[in-house]
Design an enzyme around this catalytic site. Structure first.
Site, mmCIF file in Angstrom:
data_model
loop_
_atom_site.group_PDB
_atom_site.id
_atom_site.type_symbol
_atom_site.label_atom_id
_atom_site.label_comp_id
_atom_site.label_asym_id
_atom_site.label_seq_id
_atom_site.Cartn_x
_atom_site.Cartn_y
_atom_site.Cartn_z
ATOM 1 N N ARG A 11 0.799 -1.232 0.000
ATOM 2 C CA ARG A 11 0.000 0.000 0.000
ATOM 3 C C ARG A 11 0.829 1.279 0.000
ATOM 4 N NH1 ARG A 11 -5.653 -0.822 3.298
ATOM 5 N NH2 ARG A 11 -6.313 -2.703 2.207
ATOM 6 N N ASP A 40 -15.844 8.906 7.916
ATOM 7 C CA ASP A 40 -14.666 8.068 7.694
ATOM 8 C C ASP A 40 -13.435 8.945 7.845
ATOM 9 O OD1 ASP A 40 -14.397 5.060 6.341
ATOM 10 O OD2 ASP A 40 -12.600 6.291 6.091
#
Length: 279
Positions: free
Chosen positions: A38, A149
């Site tokens: 990532r 979020d």
């Protein structure tokens, strides 16, 4: 194409400490591959030779943009429509009828915490729509779903409310697809305005304060607490209790449970499924 890089145990511990302090997420030792997959692109863009160099840059003043990129990369997860089914059946068959009777002249407020790309809050909005179609006059004061979020990237996607067919195939029935989405010339599908209008998206770090969010009838906090330490998890649940209206409900993920707070929440078995009511 992202660069490949190796991670020493010391570098992994250093990065794990940064991530936990920034957003509460605990990285298990076997998750080095996740960091490598990532962060490769970010490492390349920043010209960092190793993970320690990236962590050093994250700690410098004015590094908020980089910090946001790294947290985005490490917290972005795929999600499903109507994930696990049971919570939505409980919502339709138990919670909405109860709230309709109890709060006739009060706006229905639901919080979808860690909403990712929007599938959960939009699924909730669809269930509300179906309930209102079969209960004329329900929630005449309106409904609001607050979806939060930490990742601004997923929030931007959620706000657009547009999804490719591959994403729509993950849990969404053909009936709901044609009832609640409109196709576009590009091949994607967009949420219809009356479903979208119930949902408001906002950036929020679950480690921070919630008091400005107001009070809720229901909180969906599903499949996120598993990433936190026990102490952080309990603190989040205490703060969420303060945001629930008296007798409000908390819904957790299928693999999550609530223990250690018997003075705040009462477990309710719905068979199938478990929910927690604020005491």
């Amino acid at each position: 194409m992202s660069i490949s890089f190796s991670i020493t145990p010391a570098e992994f511990r250093e990065f794990s400490s940064f991530l936990e302090k920034s957003c509460g997420i605990l990285l298990a030792e076997h998750k080095q591959y996740l960091v490598q997959s990532r962060l490769g692109k970010i490492m390349q863009q920043q010209g960092c030779a190793n993970l320690s160099e990236l962590v050093a840059r994250l700690g410098r003043a004015g590094g908020n943009s980089l910090k946001e990129q790294v947290i985005d990369a490490m917290t972005t997860n795929e999600t499903l429509w109507f994930r696990d089914i049971h919570p939505y059946e409980i919502l339709r068959n138990k919670l909405l009828p109860e709230l309709h009777e109890k709060s006739r002249f009060q706006k229905l407020r639901i919080w979808s915490a860690a909403c990712s790309t929007g599938q959960e809050p939009y699924s909730i909005s669809m269930v509300i729509d179906e309930f209102k179609q079969s209960h004329a006059g329900a929630f005449s004061s309106g409904e609001e779903i607050l979806a939060t979020d930490i990742s601004t990237t997923v929030l931007d996607q959620a706000r657009r409310g547009e999804y490719e067919m591959l994403a729509l195939g993950r849990g969404l029935s053909q009936d709901r697809l044609h009832r609640y989405f409109e196709s576009s010339p590009s091949g994607s599908w967009g949420i219809k305005p009356h479903i979208k209008s119930r949902v408001r998206f906002q950036s929020l770090n679950l480690l921070g304060p919630y008091s400005s969010l107001g009070q809720f009838d229901l909180i969906f906090c599903r499949n996120v607490l598993i990433y936190f330490s026990s102490d952080v998890k309990l603190e989040i649940l205490r703060k969420m209790h303060k945001q629930l209206r008296p007798g409000g409900y908390l819904l957790l993920g299928a693999s999550e449970s609530l223990s250690g707070l018997p003075d705040l929440y009462k477990m309710i078995h719905c068979r199938p499924g478990i929910i927690y009511q604020a005491i």
